[in-house]
Design a protein around this motif. Structure first.
Motif, PDB file in Angstrom:
ATOM      1  N   ALA A  77     -22.094 117.754-113.368  1.00 28.83           N
ATOM      2  CA  ALA A  77     -22.976 118.883-113.063  1.00 28.83           C
ATOM      3  C   ALA A  77     -24.367 118.387-112.711  1.00 28.83           C
ATOM      4  CB  ALA A  77     -23.030 119.843-114.246  1.00 28.83           C
ATOM      5  N   ASN A  78     -24.840 117.389-113.437  1.00 26.53           N
ATOM      6  CA  ASN A  78     -26.170 116.838-113.161  1.00 26.53           C
ATOM      7  C   ASN A  78     -26.174 116.025-111.875  1.00 26.53           C
ATOM      8  OD1 ASN A  78     -28.985 116.307-114.294  1.00 26.53           O
ATOM      9  ND2 ASN A  78     -28.261 114.215-113.943  1.00 26.53           N
ATOM     10  N   ALA A  79     -25.122 115.244-111.647  1.00 26.74           N
ATOM     11  CA  ALA A  79     -25.060 114.403-110.451  1.00 26.74           C
ATOM     12  C   ALA A  79     -25.070 115.242-109.178  1.00 26.74           C
ATOM     13  CB  ALA A  79     -23.808 113.527-110.493  1.00 26.74           C
ATOM     14  N   ARG A  80     -24.486 116.438-109.233  1.00 31.22           N
ATOM     15  CA  ARG A  80     -24.405 117.300-108.050  1.00 31.22           C
ATOM     16  C   ARG A  80     -25.583 118.272-107.940  1.00 31.22           C
ATOM     17  NH1 ARG A  80     -19.767 118.213-105.376  1.00 31.22           N
ATOM     18  NH2 ARG A  80     -20.063 120.483-105.453  1.00 31.22           N
ATOM     19  N   MET A  81     -26.549 118.156-108.856  1.00 24.46           N
ATOM     20  CA  MET A  81     -27.690 119.060-108.836  1.00 24.46           C
ATOM     21  C   MET A  81     -28.506 118.994-107.546  1.00 24.46           C
ATOM     22  SD  MET A  81     -29.219 121.500-110.276  1.00 24.46           S
ATOM     23  CE  MET A  81     -28.387 121.515-111.870  1.00 24.46           C
ATOM     24  N   PRO A  82     -28.599 117.839-106.833  1.00 22.98           N
ATOM     25  CA  PRO A  82     -29.327 117.847-105.553  1.00 22.98           C
ATOM     26  C   PRO A  82     -28.804 118.879-104.564  1.00 22.98           C
ATOM     27  CG  PRO A  82     -29.014 115.596-106.271  1.00 22.98           C
ATOM     28  CD  PRO A  82     -28.244 116.457-107.244  1.00 22.98           C
ATOM     29  N   ILE A  83     -27.512 119.189-104.622  1.00 27.46           N
ATOM     30  CA  ILE A  83     -26.954 120.224-103.737  1.00 27.46           C
ATOM     31  C   ILE A  83     -27.636 121.554-104.015  1.00 27.46           C
ATOM     32  CG2 ILE A  83     -24.877 121.527-103.142  1.00 27.46           C
ATOM     33  CD1 ILE A  83     -23.234 119.063-103.883  1.00 27.46           C
ATOM     34  N   ASP A  93     -26.582 127.087-110.420  1.00 21.51           N
ATOM     35  CA  ASP A  93     -26.154 126.340-109.241  1.00 21.51           C
ATOM     36  C   ASP A  93     -25.968 127.290-108.072  1.00 21.51           C
ATOM     37  OD1 ASP A  93     -23.039 126.934-108.840  1.00 21.51           O
ATOM     38  OD2 ASP A  93     -23.399 126.746-110.981  1.00 21.51           O
ATOM     39  N   THR A  94     -26.047 126.732-106.898  1.00 25.84           N
ATOM     40  CA  THR A  94     -25.822 127.488-105.668  1.00 25.84           C
ATOM     41  C   THR A  94     -25.297 126.510-104.632  1.00 25.84           C
ATOM     42  OG1 THR A  94     -26.810 129.061-104.111  1.00 25.84           O
ATOM     43  CG2 THR A  94     -28.161 127.171-104.744  1.00 25.84           C
ATOM     44  N   PRO A 128     -38.545 129.182-104.496  1.00 23.49           N
ATOM     45  CA  PRO A 128     -39.305 128.100-105.146  1.00 23.49           C
ATOM     46  C   PRO A 128     -39.145 128.067-106.664  1.00 23.49           C
ATOM     47  CG  PRO A 128     -40.761 129.841-104.360  1.00 23.49           C
ATOM     48  CD  PRO A 128     -39.414 130.120-103.781  1.00 23.49           C
ATOM     49  N   LYS A 129     -39.041 129.234-107.282  1.00 21.05           N
ATOM     50  CA  LYS A 129     -38.888 129.273-108.741  1.00 21.05           C
ATOM     51  C   LYS A 129     -37.583 128.612-109.152  1.00 21.05           C
ATOM     52  CE  LYS A 129     -38.989 132.421-112.702  1.00 21.05           C
ATOM     53  NZ  LYS A 129     -39.143 133.847-113.141  1.00 21.05           N
ATOM     54  N   ALA A 130     -36.492 128.947-108.442  1.00 18.91           N
ATOM     55  CA  ALA A 130     -35.194 128.342-108.750  1.00 18.91           C
ATOM     56  C   ALA A 130     -35.215 126.849-108.450  1.00 18.91           C
ATOM     57  CB  ALA A 130     -34.093 129.036-107.943  1.00 18.91           C
ATOM     58  N   ALA A 131     -35.884 126.461-107.362  1.00 17.34           N
ATOM     59  CA  ALA A 131     -35.957 125.039-107.005  1.00 17.34           C
ATOM     60  C   ALA A 131     -36.680 124.244-108.096  1.00 17.34           C
ATOM     61  CB  ALA A 131     -36.660 124.868-105.664  1.00 17.34           C
ATOM     62  N   ASN A 189     -30.375 123.704-101.584  1.00 17.08           N
ATOM     63  CA  ASN A 189     -30.070 125.078-101.183  1.00 17.08           C
ATOM     64  C   ASN A 189     -31.086 126.072-101.741  1.00 17.08           C
ATOM     65  OD1 ASN A 189     -27.469 125.380 -99.532  1.00 17.08           O
ATOM     66  ND2 ASN A 189     -26.874 123.889-101.087  1.00 17.08           N
ATOM     67  N   ASP A 190     -31.657 125.796-102.906  1.00 18.47           N
ATOM     68  CA  ASP A 190     -32.751 126.638-103.393  1.00 18.47           C
ATOM     69  C   ASP A 190     -33.912 126.628-102.402  1.00 18.47           C
ATOM     70  OD1 ASP A 190     -31.553 127.464-105.767  1.00 18.47           O
ATOM     71  OD2 ASP A 190     -32.288 125.733-106.893  1.00 18.47           O
ATOM     72  N   VAL A 191     -34.227 125.449-101.871  1.00 20.18           N
ATOM     73  CA  VAL A 191     -35.311 125.329-100.889  1.00 20.18           C
ATOM     74  C   VAL A 191     -34.956 126.089 -99.618  1.00 20.18           C
ATOM     75  CG1 VAL A 191     -36.595 123.725 -99.441  1.00 20.18           C
ATOM     76  CG2 VAL A 191     -36.111 123.126-101.820  1.00 20.18           C
ATOM     77  N   LEU A 192     -33.719 125.929 -99.154  1.00 15.28           N
ATOM     78  CA  LEU A 192     -33.297 126.609 -97.924  1.00 15.28           C
ATOM     79  C   LEU A 192     -33.272 128.120 -98.090  1.00 15.28           C
ATOM     80  CD1 LEU A 192     -30.399 124.265 -96.733  1.00 15.28           C
ATOM     81  CD2 LEU A 192     -32.773 124.315 -95.949  1.00 15.28           C
ATOM     82  N   GLN A 193     -33.062 128.576 -99.319  1.00 22.07           N
ATOM     83  CA  GLN A 193     -33.067 130.014 -99.599  1.00 22.07           C
ATOM     84  C   GLN A 193     -34.469 130.546 -99.883  1.00 22.07           C
ATOM     85  OE1 GLN A 193     -30.210 130.650-102.813  1.00 22.07           O
ATOM     86  NE2 GLN A 193     -28.715 129.339-101.773  1.00 22.07           N
ATOM     87  N   VAL A 194     -35.471 129.671 -99.748  1.00 21.28           N
ATOM     88  CA  VAL A 194     -36.861 130.021-100.035  1.00 21.28           C
ATOM     89  C   VAL A 194     -36.962 130.630-101.441  1.00 21.28           C
ATOM     90  CG1 VAL A 194     -38.953 131.063 -99.118  1.00 21.28           C
ATOM     91  CG2 VAL A 194     -37.090 130.534 -97.569  1.00 21.28           C
TER      92      VAL A 194
END
Length: 275
Positions: free
Chosen positions: A79-85, A130-131, A96-99, A89-94
């Motif tokens: 779960a941690n290793a895949r967190m960059p995904i 996650d997203t 910022p709080k989730a990112a 996607n948080d950034v692409l979804q605009v």
């Protein structure tokens, strides 16, 4: 080589962000029809056979040789290793709080949590989140398209299938496999182990299919409902849920009658067997 990888990631992110600005942030309505049902049922049947023959026995064996604590540690790591995904996607979804939330989780669990083996971030009130790129596309307004079952992968949609190559681009497990060339394709082992952990977790939910008249319909609708919760952060509007249930173009009474007839038949069969 690492700098080139980062440059490619940044370029892809900028392109995707440009698409976001052009597309807006209106979430597309779900589809409740199934125009590819004939194909999907065949693939579902194939996947079910492959699962029973190979995948489930491997997952069951994994559960047998590991303790629940060990499985939790392995799941924490992946779960941690895949967190960059999720962060990308948080950034692409605009969002910022989730990112920031997920970046905080990633940093804390990668350091204090010993490369993600433990989850101190949750104790610090940074719960799992996650997203994926399919959710990103939905928030950009791209329609879901028809439901789709992929061989050996499982449920998806014409929209969600696009998340596979994009999310893998930001997946450290994919980076590891691409950057190594080991004997017997051992570089794929982390990704395979990750899939085994997912299937092992699913064994506990298998009882949900007991007594279901049409497992394929349950499988399809459960996937669509879960995706709605992903897209709407756990609280989809009532009108969207109603549309997904298909009350306007699905004969719900007929489906209920078929289910009741199936249960009655099964009950009669059990009674006859007892006699």
């Amino acid at each position: 080589m690492q700098s080139k990888t980062i440059q490619r990631q940044l370029r892809a992110g900028l392109i995707a962000l440009s698409v976001l600005l052009l597309a807006g942030c209106t979430i597309a309505k779900p589809r409740n029809d199934d125009p590819w049902e004939g194909f999907n049922r065949k693939v579902y049947k194939f996947n079910d056979a492959a699962d029973k023959a190979v995948i489930r026995p491997v997952a069951a064996g994994y559960r047998k040789i590991t303790s629940s604590d060990m499985r939790r540690i392995v799941s924490n790591f992946f779960a941690n290793a895949r967190m960059p995904i999720t962060i990308v996607n948080d950034v692409l979804q605009v969002a910022p709080k989730a990112a920031l939330h997920n970046t905080g989780r990633f940093v804390i669990n990668s350091t204090v949590g010993f490369a993600g083996l433990f989850d101190p971030a949750s104790e610090l009130k940074l719960p799992p989140d996650d997203t994926d790129f399919g959710v990103t596309l939905a928030k950009w307004g791209l329609p879901e398209g028809p439901f789709l079952v992929l061989p050996l992968i499982g449920p998806s949609s014409a929209r969600d299938v696009l998340r596979l190559p994009v999310d893998s681009y930001f997946d450290p497990l994919s980076w590891y496999a691409k950057d190594h060339d080991l004997r017997l394709h051992a570089e794929e082992f982390p990704s395979i182990l990750y899939l085994i952990t997912l299937r092992a977790r699913g064994i506990d939910a298998e009882g949900l299919l007991d007594g279901i008249y049409d497992p394929y319909v349950f499988y399809r609708d459960a996937y669509r409902q879960r995706r709605l919760y992903d897209i709407y952060d756990g609280t989809p509007p009532a009108e969207v849920t109603d549309q997904l249930q298909g009350t306007g173009d699905m004969d719900v009474d007929k489906l209920l009658d078929e289910q009741h007839a199936y249960e009655k038949k099964q009950g009669a069969g059990t009674t006859n067997d007892q006699h």
